[in-house]
Write a protein that holds these residues in place. Structure first.
Motif, PDB file in Angstrom:
ATOM      1  N   PHE A  27       0.839  -1.203   0.000  1.00  0.00           N
ATOM      2  CA  PHE A  27       0.000   0.000   0.000  1.00  0.00           C
ATOM      3  C   PHE A  27       0.879   1.260   0.000  1.00  0.00           C
ATOM      4  O   PHE A  27       0.604   2.221  -0.720  1.00  0.00           O
ATOM      5  N   ALA A  28       1.944   1.259   0.824  1.00  0.00           N
ATOM      6  CA  ALA A  28       2.826   2.431   0.897  1.00  0.00           C
ATOM      7  C   ALA A  28       3.477   2.673  -0.471  1.00  0.00           C
ATOM      8  O   ALA A  28       3.609   3.819  -0.914  1.00  0.00           O
ATOM      9  N   SER A  29       3.835   1.587  -1.163  1.00  0.00           N
ATOM     10  CA  SER A  29       4.479   1.745  -2.474  1.00  0.00           C
ATOM     11  C   SER A  29       3.501   2.303  -3.510  1.00  0.00           C
ATOM     12  O   SER A  29       3.912   2.779  -4.555  1.00  0.00           O
ATOM     13  N   GLN A  30       2.208   2.245  -3.191  1.00  0.00           N
ATOM     14  CA  GLN A  30       1.192   2.791  -4.099  1.00  0.00           C
ATOM     15  C   GLN A  30       0.679   4.141  -3.611  1.00  0.00           C
ATOM     16  O   GLN A  30      -0.395   4.591  -4.005  1.00  0.00           O
ATOM     17  N   GLY A  31       1.416   4.785  -2.691  1.00  0.00           N
ATOM     18  CA  GLY A  31       1.107   6.157  -2.302  1.00  0.00           C
ATOM     19  C   GLY A  31       0.255   6.312  -1.057  1.00  0.00           C
ATOM     20  O   GLY A  31      -0.074   7.440  -0.669  1.00  0.00           O
ATOM     21  N   ALA A  32      -0.117   5.198  -0.399  1.00  0.00           N
ATOM     22  CA  ALA A  32      -0.985   5.310   0.788  1.00  0.00           C
ATOM     23  C   ALA A  32      -0.193   5.755   2.018  1.00  0.00           C
ATOM     24  O   ALA A  32       1.009   5.496   2.128  1.00  0.00           O
ATOM     25  N   LYS A  33      -0.905   6.414   2.927  1.00  0.00           N
ATOM     26  CA  LYS A  33      -0.389   6.636   4.278  1.00  0.00           C
ATOM     27  C   LYS A  33      -0.932   5.466   5.106  1.00  0.00           C
ATOM     28  O   LYS A  33      -2.148   5.263   5.170  1.00  0.00           O
ATOM     29  N   VAL A  34      -0.022   4.714   5.703  1.00  0.00           N
ATOM     30  CA  VAL A  34      -0.423   3.457   6.332  1.00  0.00           C
ATOM     31  C   VAL A  34      -0.368   3.577   7.853  1.00  0.00           C
ATOM     32  O   VAL A  34       0.593   4.106   8.411  1.00  0.00           O
ATOM     33  N   VAL A  35      -1.408   3.082   8.499  1.00  0.00           N
ATOM     34  CA  VAL A  35      -1.433   2.999   9.964  1.00  0.00           C
ATOM     35  C   VAL A  35      -1.367   1.529  10.346  1.00  0.00           C
ATOM     36  O   VAL A  35      -2.231   0.737   9.959  1.00  0.00           O
ATOM     37  N   ILE A  36      -0.316   1.193  11.081  1.00  0.00           N
ATOM     38  CA  ILE A  36      -0.145  -0.184  11.540  1.00  0.00           C
ATOM     39  C   ILE A  36      -0.652  -0.273  12.973  1.00  0.00           C
ATOM     40  O   ILE A  36      -0.205   0.479  13.850  1.00  0.00           O
ATOM     41  N   SER A 134     -13.207   1.251   1.817  1.00  0.00           N
ATOM     42  CA  SER A 134     -13.076  -0.167   1.485  1.00  0.00           C
ATOM     43  C   SER A 134     -12.603  -0.908   2.738  1.00  0.00           C
ATOM     44  O   SER A 134     -11.567  -0.558   3.312  1.00  0.00           O
ATOM     45  N   ILE A 135     -13.380  -1.892   3.145  1.00  0.00           N
ATOM     46  CA  ILE A 135     -13.000  -2.722   4.298  1.00  0.00           C
ATOM     47  C   ILE A 135     -12.671  -4.116   3.758  1.00  0.00           C
ATOM     48  O   ILE A 135     -13.450  -4.687   2.982  1.00  0.00           O
ATOM     49  N   ILE A 136     -11.506  -4.613   4.155  1.00  0.00           N
ATOM     50  CA  ILE A 136     -11.050  -5.923   3.674  1.00  0.00           C
ATOM     51  C   ILE A 136     -10.863  -6.827   4.889  1.00  0.00           C
ATOM     52  O   ILE A 136     -10.158  -6.460   5.840  1.00  0.00           O
ATOM     53  N   CYS A 137     -11.513  -7.971   4.863  1.00  0.00           N
ATOM     54  CA  CYS A 137     -11.442  -8.887   6.005  1.00  0.00           C
ATOM     55  C   CYS A 137     -10.634 -10.121   5.615  1.00  0.00           C
ATOM     56  O   CYS A 137     -10.930 -10.752   4.589  1.00  0.00           O
ATOM     57  N   ILE A 138      -9.631 -10.439   6.425  1.00  0.00           N
ATOM     58  CA  ILE A 138      -8.816 -11.614   6.120  1.00  0.00           C
ATOM     59  C   ILE A 138      -9.438 -12.829   6.811  1.00  0.00           C
ATOM     60  O   ILE A 138      -9.407 -12.953   8.040  1.00  0.00           O
ATOM     61  N   SER A 139     -10.011 -13.697   5.990  1.00  0.00           N
ATOM     62  CA  SER A 139     -10.581 -14.946   6.484  1.00  0.00           C
ATOM     63  C   SER A 139      -9.540 -16.045   6.248  1.00  0.00           C
ATOM     64  O   SER A 139      -8.344 -15.812   6.450  1.00  0.00           O
ATOM     65  N   ASP A 219       1.565 -12.388  -2.186  1.00  0.00           N
ATOM     66  CA  ASP A 219       0.385 -12.852  -2.939  1.00  0.00           C
ATOM     67  C   ASP A 219      -0.895 -12.288  -2.315  1.00  0.00           C
ATOM     68  O   ASP A 219      -1.842 -11.928  -3.023  1.00  0.00           O
ATOM     69  N   ILE A 220      -0.916 -12.223  -1.000  1.00  0.00           N
ATOM     70  CA  ILE A 220      -2.096 -11.686  -0.299  1.00  0.00           C
ATOM     71  C   ILE A 220      -2.113 -10.159  -0.425  1.00  0.00           C
ATOM     72  O   ILE A 220      -3.169  -9.550  -0.628  1.00  0.00           O
ATOM     73  N   ALA A 221      -0.925  -9.544  -0.333  1.00  0.00           N
ATOM     74  CA  ALA A 221      -0.846  -8.081  -0.454  1.00  0.00           C
ATOM     75  C   ALA A 221      -1.405  -7.621  -1.799  1.00  0.00           C
ATOM     76  O   ALA A 221      -2.120  -6.615  -1.878  1.00  0.00           O
ATOM     77  N   GLY A 222      -1.114  -8.361  -2.867  1.00  0.00           N
ATOM     78  CA  GLY A 222      -1.621  -7.993  -4.195  1.00  0.00           C
ATOM     79  C   GLY A 222      -3.136  -8.057  -4.252  1.00  0.00           C
ATOM     80  O   GLY A 222      -3.794  -7.171  -4.822  1.00  0.00           O
ATOM     81  N   ALA A 223      -3.704  -9.085  -3.647  1.00  0.00           N
ATOM     82  CA  ALA A 223      -5.168  -9.211  -3.616  1.00  0.00           C
ATOM     83  C   ALA A 223      -5.773  -8.078  -2.791  1.00  0.00           C
ATOM     84  O   ALA A 223      -6.815  -7.510  -3.147  1.00  0.00           O
ATOM     85  N   ALA A 224      -5.106  -7.733  -1.686  1.00  0.00           N
ATOM     86  CA  ALA A 224      -5.609  -6.642  -0.826  1.00  0.00           C
ATOM     87  C   ALA A 224      -5.548  -5.310  -1.582  1.00  0.00           C
ATOM     88  O   ALA A 224      -6.468  -4.484  -1.468  1.00  0.00           O
ATOM     89  N   LEU A 225      -4.480  -5.115  -2.368  1.00  0.00           N
ATOM     90  CA  LEU A 225      -4.369  -3.873  -3.146  1.00  0.00           C
ATOM     91  C   LEU A 225      -5.528  -3.763  -4.137  1.00  0.00           C
ATOM     92  O   LEU A 225      -6.135  -2.698  -4.290  1.00  0.00           O
ATOM     93  N   PHE A 226      -5.840  -4.862  -4.791  1.00  0.00           N
ATOM     94  CA  PHE A 226      -6.980  -4.870  -5.728  1.00  0.00           C
ATOM     95  C   PHE A 226      -8.263  -4.455  -5.004  1.00  0.00           C
ATOM     96  O   PHE A 226      -9.006  -3.577  -5.472  1.00  0.00           O
TER      97      PHE A 226
END
Ligand code: NAD
Length: 249
Positions: A27-36, A134-139, A219-226
């Protein structure tokens, strides 16, 4: 840049080899400000600072309503908006059905299921006001196939509960232009799986994976970016399988 100036909150993202931190980097590489957000303040801050100076690391137990709300208040004080939430924090316990005690049940369901509910409730008023989010839930694949490889039945139940919650949230929040989707990872090499896989186990697992490899966190990060980005603008309530073909249904 798919997430230029978007603010993305990711839970359970301090673990260096984990799915959350890989998503944070993407996400950071795509310009987002990220909160961990993770359990330990020092670890969260260190992970955020690895991404650069625009990012924030906070401590909160996602199952604790006060801590969750306090963390989201800090996010809003700093950035004034929240565009993406990734409900990623989760724990697993490789125990059998009859060995599940109340403490096991509470621990596993609290983080995955209560945590997903509390974190989502904390950001929804902001996303509704923005009329975007956008809310993404990791199941997990274990929710779909009745057990993964390392999780017990209570883990499968928690992750299946996440899918139900995701779908109901998607239905309720659609009119506010807030999308809610899930990712069901297969077996991904992170600390949750580290050291638990013998060579024999690995070979028998690979025999059931058409792409013939275990997953990487990226692989999961790419799906989350989508799912976080406008590329998925017309998708809500979906379950995105990222499992190398381990479960085709
Ligand atoms: P991980 O153990 O590397 O990371 C999990 C993170 O969550 C850790 O940083 C941990 O400190 C944090 N955490 C735990 N409890 C928390 C709480 N109460 N509040 C805040 N943070 C908390 O694991 P991972 O493999 O990166 O898993 C990430 C997510 O993906 C989990 O929900 C997991 O169930 C899911 N998942 C993983 C796999 C896999 O094969 N690795 C497969 C399917 C699903």
């Amino acid at each position: 840049m798919l997430l230029q100036d978007k603010v993305a909150v990711i839970t359970g993202a301090a673990s260096a080899r984990g799915l959350g931190f890989a998503t944070a980097k993407m996400f950071a590489s795509q310009g987002a400000k990220v909160v961990i957000i993770d359990l330990d303040a020092g670890a969260s801050k260190a992970a955020a600072s690895q991404l650069g100076s625009d990012h924030l690391g906070l401590a909160a137990n996602v199952a604790n309503e006060q801590q969750v709300n306090a963390a989201i208040e800090q996010v809003l004080a700093k950035y004034g908006r929240i565009d993406v939430l990734v409900n990623n924090a989760g724990i697993t316990q490789p125990i059998k059905l009859m060995d599940i005690k109340r403490d096991n049940y509470d621990a596993v369901l609290d983080v995955s299921l209560r945590g997903t509910l509390l974190m989502s409730q904390a950001v929804i008023p902001t996303m509704r006001r923005q009329r975007a989010g956008s809310i993404i839930c990791i199941s997990s694949v274990s929710a779909q196939r009745g057990g993964g490889i390392f999780g017990g039945p209570h883990y499968s139940a928690a992750k299946a509960g996440v899918l139900g919650l995701m779908k109901a949230m998607a239905r309720e929040l659609g009119p506010d232009n807030v999308r809610v989707n899930a990712i069901t990872p297969g077996l991904i090499q992170t600390d949750i799986t580290a050291g638990k896989l013998s060579d024999e186990m690995r070979q028998s697992i690979l025999a059931g994976i058409p792409l013939n490899r275990l997953g990487d966190a990226s692989d999961i990060a790419g799906a989350a970016l989508f799912l976080a980005s406008p590329l998925s603008a017309y998708s809500t309530g979906i379950t995105l399988d990222v499992n190398g073909g381990m479960l085709i249904h």
